[in-house]
Design a protein around this motif. Structure first.
Motif: not given
Lengths: 404, 418
Positions: A384, A386-387, A391-392, A394, B306-307, B309-310, B370, B372-373, B375-376, B378
Motif C-alpha cells: 500500500w 497511496t502517496e 515510486l518514480t 510517470w 483498489i490497492m 490507491q483508493e 500523488a 497513481k494510474d 500501472w502504479g 504516479k
C-alpha cells in the motif's frame, strides 16, 4: 594496474544495492525494542535487515524518504471479521487491513471447527495480510442466533482438535452473542482453550445470574481477553463514572481488555472517563465489519486516532496496536522491527488540524490530530503506497503502454 | 378563493386550533437540511450555493435559503461541494473473482449507485439479487453478462455455447429496472460471436451494451474499427484509455484515431473503466490534450485496483482534473451522463425536488497530491476531491467528520443517535 582493478571492483561492489528497501529518516516507534526516534529501516528479502542511523541510500534498490512520518511495526488488529461467506457479504481483508497499516489481522470467531478450513482455503490462503483466527466455540461459527445459542453446537474437544491442527493460524477460541443466561458458552470456550493451550476472547452480555464481575474474576483465566470492554452494556463504570474496583482487580489477575470498536462497543461517554482515570485498553482493535466501517469508521488507524485524541500518547497507542496484541496472542515474534523479524512495517502520517470522529452511538469528538497510513510493507513487499513514496514519476518511467 | 373563505367562516374553533398546531409542526417540515454547500447539479444547470431540504427519502426543496428552523437536522456545508450521488457505471460487486461488497467501497466515496458490469449472467442473476442487491444500501444496478454463468473465469467466458441472447433478453425483461444493460467482456476466442450476441440481446430487450474487448492478434478481431461498427448508438465501450482494447491513440503519429471520432459522432459512448490496467497517464494525457474525454467516468473497482490507491470515483475525478477537466464537467460525467447512458435519467443523476435523496458532499483539497494510474505510475496534481458525507435514500450513511451529529459531551447518556 592491479590496484586499479581492485579499486574498480570495490567501486562496483559499492554500487551494488545491498538492501531491497530502505525507509530513511522516519521517526521510528518500536515499543518492543524501546526505540523512539529517528532511524533508518532496511529490508532484505522479506526480513528486516538493519535498523540504524545513516544507512546509505546508494545501497538500496528502493528508497522511501519518511522524514515527515512515523515508522512502526505493521499493526496487529486482533478483532476483525474477514469471514468465509463470500466477497458479497464481508469486507475484503487486504483492502481494509493493509491500507490501515494492519499487516496481521485476527478473525474473531467468524468460523468454527466445522467451517474453519473453508475460511482458510477461500480467504486466509489467498490474502496478502497475515490472517490468523480465533476459532468460534460454536461449530458453525457466527451463523446466526439459532446455532450461536445452541449449547450442543459447542464442542470443546472438536474445537481444540481443529486449533491444534493449525497452530500457526489459530491463536485462540472465541465466544460471542450467547443469549441464554448461563455460563455454558464461556466455560466451554475456556475448556477448548485449555485443551489447545490457547487463549479465549470473550464477547459478553451480562444477564441476571450471569454477572460481569464473575466473568472477569472467576470464569476467565489470566491472559484471556475481554473484548468490547468500553461497550454500553458492560458495567465498567459506576453511576459517578468511576472505574469499578473489579476492573482493576481483574487487570491485576492478568485479564486483558480489548477495544473491539465495532458498530456498538465504543462510546466516548465511557471511554473518555475510563481513560482519564488511567484505565487504558491492553489492546486496540476494530471489530471491523460492513456496518462498523460506515458512520463509526471502525478502521484500525481511525480507532487509534480516536484514542490518541481522547488523551493516550502516540507511544501508548502504537504499543497497544503492535507489541501488546502480539504478546496477547502468543506471537512475540510479531509487532516488532527487530533485525531478523519479518518485514511488516507501517508508515504513518500524523495530520494536525481539526478532525471529527463518531463513536458507535454517533456521538462526536473533535480532535486536533489524525493518523493516516501512507505506506504498508507486508513480508518485505510494498503493498500500500497511496502517496507513491516508493515510486518514480510517470514521466521518468519511459514510454509505457498495454500494447505490446 | 370565495369557496375557501366560506370554509374558513364555517370552521369550528377546534379545527382552527388544529391548523395552527400543524402550522407550528410545519416549523420542522424537513428531516434533513444540507445548508450552504455549493451545489453542482449539471442536469438542472445549477452551479452555485444552494440549500437542499430532504423529507423521508425524497428531496423536498432546493432553494437559495431554507431556514434551519424548518428541519429536524441541519448540516452546515459552507465551503464544500454538494452533488447528486455519484453513479459508478463500471463496478464489480458480484461474481467476478475480485468483486467487493458495494457499501464500504461506494458510499464512503459519495457513490450511491453502482452498476455491476457483467458479474452475473442470466443463470446467476437471482443469486446476485438475493445475496447482494437486496442487502446493500447502495443502489445496485446491473449490466448482465451475455455469458449465462457471468464472470466466472475464462473457461466460462470463452464458451460461446453459453451466450444465449434470448435467455438474456428474457431475464432483462423480468427484472427491469434493476437490469439496465448487457456486458460482454474478456472474450478470448476468435471472431465476433460474443459482441454480436450481446448486441442481439440488447436489440431484443431494448437496452444498451457495454463492451470490454480483449483483443488478440489471432482473434480475428484485428480491426479495432470493426468493434465500433458493430456497436449501436448508445452502446458503450469501456476501458477507453486502455490502448490495447481500442488503440485510441495512433502509435505512430500520437493522434486520436479518426474512427474514435467517427464512432463518437455516431453516438457510441466511451467509458473510463479505470481498473487495474485501463487508465494510463501516457494514453489519457494524449487523448485529453486532443479533447477526447470520457463520456462517463467509472472505476472498474475490484480487489486489486483498489490497492493501487483508493481508485474510487472521487479519485478518478481528481485524475481527470489533473488532465485539465473542470470539476463541473467531471461531475456531469459521473452523474447525469451515466444515468442517461443506462436510461435511468431523470430518476437518478440529478438533485431536483421530488427525486430520491441520493446526495454526496465533497471537499476539494488544495496542495500537492500523488495520483497513481493503473500501472502504479504516479503523477502529481494540485487538487484532490475527497468525499465528506453521503446521503442515500434520505439518510446520512457516511459522515467522515461527523458534521451531522452532536458532540458526545452534549448528548447525555446517549443511545444510538439517528
Amino acid at each position: 594496474m592491479r590496484l586499479l582493478l581492485a579499486l574498480a571492483l570495490a567501486a562496483a561492489l559499492h554500487a551494488q544495492p545491498v538492501y531491497d528497501l530502505l525507509i530513511k529518516n522516519g521517526h521510528v516507534i518500536d515499543p518492543a525494542n524501546k526505540r523512539d526516534g529517528q532511524f533508518d529501516v532496511a529490508v532484505i528479502g522479506n526480513k528486516i535487515a538493519r535498523v540504524g542511523t545513516d544507512l546509505p541510500a546508494s545501497q538500496a534498490r528502493v528508497v522511501v524518504e519518511a522524514g515527515q512520518y512515523f515508522v512502526t511495526p505493521g499493526l496487529i488488529d486482533i478483532h476483525t471479521h474477514f469471514d468465509a461467506q463470500g466477497a458479497d457479504l464481508n469486507l475484503n481483508p487486504d483492502h481494509n487491513a493493509l491500507r490501515s497499516g494492519v499487516t496481521t489481522a485476527v478473525d474473531a470467531g467468524s468460523s468454527g471447527w466445522k467451517n474453519f478450513e473453508n475460511f482458510k482455503r477461500e480467504v486466509i490462503d489467498v490474502s496478502k495480510v497475515r490472517l490468523l483466527a480465533f476459532l468460534n466455540i460454536v461449530g458453525a461459527g457466527m451463523y446466526g442466533p439459532k446455532v450461536e445459542n445452541d449449547v450442543n453446537e459447542m464442542d470443546p474437544e472438536a474445537a481444540a482438535r481443529m486449533a491444534r491442527k493449525y497452530p500457526e493460524i489459530i491463536v485462540g477460541i472465541k465466544t460471542a452473542h450467547f443469549q441464554p443466561a448461563t455460563w455454558e458458552a464461556v466455560d466451554r470456550a475456556v475448556k477448548a482453550a485449555e485443551l489447545s493451550k490457547t487463549v479465549v476472547m470473550v464477547d459478553f452480555a451480562p444477564k441476571p445470574g450471569r454477572d460481569y464481575p464473575d466473568l472477569i474474576l472467576k470464569h476467565m483465566r489470566p491472559g484471556d481477553i475481554h473484548t468490547h470492554f468500553y461497550g454500553r452494556l458492560i458495567p465498567q463504570l459506576d453511576a459517578a463514572k468511576k472505574i469499578q474496583p473489579y476492573m482493576l482487580e481483574a487487570r491485576k489477575r492478568g485479564v486483558m481488555f480489548d477495544v473491539g470498536h465495532g458498530a456498538g462497543s465504543f462510546w466516548f461517554r465511557i471511554a473518555v472517563p475510563a481513560i482519564q482515570q488511567g484505565f487504558l485498553p491492553d489492546t486496540i482493535s476494530t471489530d471491523i465489519h460492513k456496518s462498523s466501517v460506515m458512520l463509526p469508521r471502525a478502521y484500525m488507524i481511525t480507532t487509534m486516532s480516536k484514542l490518541l485524541n481522547i488523551g493516550m500518547s502516540l507511544e501508548q497507542v502504537i504499543e497497544r496496536s503492535t507489541v501488546n496484541p502480539a504478546r496477547v496472542i502468543h506471537r512475540p515474534e510479531l509487532g516488532t522491527l527487530s533485525e531478523g523479524a519479518v518485514a511488516d512495517i507501517a508508515i504513518i502520517e500524523m495530520q494536525k488540524g481539526s478532525f471529527g470522529f463518531l463513536d458507535s452511538g454517533h456521538g462526536k469528538l473533535i480532535g486536533d490530530r489524525n493518523l493516516r497510513c501512507v505506506l504498508t510493507v507486508r513480508n518485505g513487499q510494498v503493498v500500500w503506497d497511496t502517496e507513491g513514496l516508493s515510486l518514480t514519476d510517470w514521466i521518468k518511467a519511459g514510454p509505457y503502454s498495454n500494447f505490446k | 378563493m370565495a369557496v375557501l373563505s366560506g370554509m374558513m367562516d364555517a370552521m369550528p374553533a377546534i379545527l382552527v386550533l388544529f391548523l395552527l398546531a400543524s402550522g407550528l409542526a410545519r416549523a420542522q417540515t424537513y428531516d434533513l437540511l444540507l445548508k450552504g454547500g455549493h451545489l453542482i447539479d449539471p442536469a438542472n444547470r445549477i452551479d452555485t450555493v444552494m440549500d437542499i431540504a430532504v423529507s423521508g427519502d425524497k428531496i423536498a426543496l432546493v432553494a437559495p435559503s431554507i431556514p434551519a428552523a424548518q428541519a429536524k437536522k441541519t448540516v452546515d456545508l459552507a465551503g464544500f461541494y454538494v452533488t447528486p450521488g455519484l453513479i459508478d457505471l463500471h463496478a464489480h460487486v458480484y461474481g467476478y473473482g475480485g468483486s467487493l461488497f458495494p457499501d464500504d467501497t461506494s458510499l464512503v466515496a459519495g457513490t450511491t449507485t453502482v452498476v455491476d458490469a457483467g458479474g452475473s449472467g442470466w443463470r446467476t442473476f437471482d443469486d446476485f439479487k438475493a445475496r447482494v442487491i437486496d442487502k446493500s444500501r447502495t443502489r445496485v444496478l446491473v449490466l448482465i453478462n451475455i455469458v449465462g454463468w457471468g464472470m466466472k473465469g475464462s473457461k466460462y467466458e470463452d464458451n460461446v455455447e453459453d451466450m444465449d441472447s434470448a435467455a438474456t433478453a428474457s431475464k432483462i425483461k423480468q427484472n427491469r429496472p434493476v437490469i439496465v444493460g448487457i456486458k460482454t467482456a474478456h472474450f478470448g476466442g476468435s471472431g465476433w460471436t460474443a459482441i454480436k450476441r450481446a448486441v442481439e440481446a440488447g436489440r431484443l430487450s431494448e437496452v444498451p451494451v457495454m463492451v470490454d474487448d480483449k483483443i488478440f492478434t489471432n482473434s480475428g478481431r484485428t480491426s479495432r474499427e470493426k468493434v465500433l461498427d458493430v456497436l449501436r448508438p448508445g452502446d458503450m465501450h469501456t476501458h477507453m484509455y486502455n490502448d490495447r482494447q481500442l488503440e485510441v491513440i495512433d502509435r505512430f503519429n500520437g493522434k486520436v484515431q479518426p474512427y474514435m471520432w467517427e464512432a463518437r459522432k455516431r453516438g457510441v459512448l466511451f467509458d473510463m473503466g479505470h481498473g487495474g490496467g485501463s487508465f494510463l497517464w501516457p494514453v489519457a494525457s494524449k487523448a485529453m490534450r486532443q479533447g477526447f474525454a470520457p463520456d462517463t467516468i467509472s472505476t472498474d473497482l475490484h480487489s486489486s485496483s483498489i490497492m493501487i490507491q483508493e481508485s474510487d470515483m472521487p479519485n478518478c475525478i481528481s485524475k481527470m482534473m489533473v488532465l485539465g477537466m473542470s470539476l463541473q464537467d467531471a461531475i456531469e460525467r459521473s452523474t447525469v451522463n451515466p444515468a442517461r447512458a443506462i436510461h435511468q435519467f431523470p430518476e437518478i443523476g440529478t438533485a431536483g425536488a421530488g427525486k430520491t435523496a441520493d446526495l454526496a458532499v465533497f471537499e476539494l483539497r488544495k496542495g500537492v497530491f500523488a495520483f497513481k494510474d493503473a500501472w502504479g505510475k504516479k503523477r502529481l496534481g494540485t487538487q484532490n476531491l475527497k468525499c465528506l458525507l453521503t446521503v442515500r435514500g434520505g439518510k446520512i450513511v457516511y459522515d467522515r467528520e461527523g458534521l451531522g451529529f452532536p458532540l458526545w459531551n452534549t448528548a447525555g447518556e446517549y443511545e444510538v443517535i439517528p
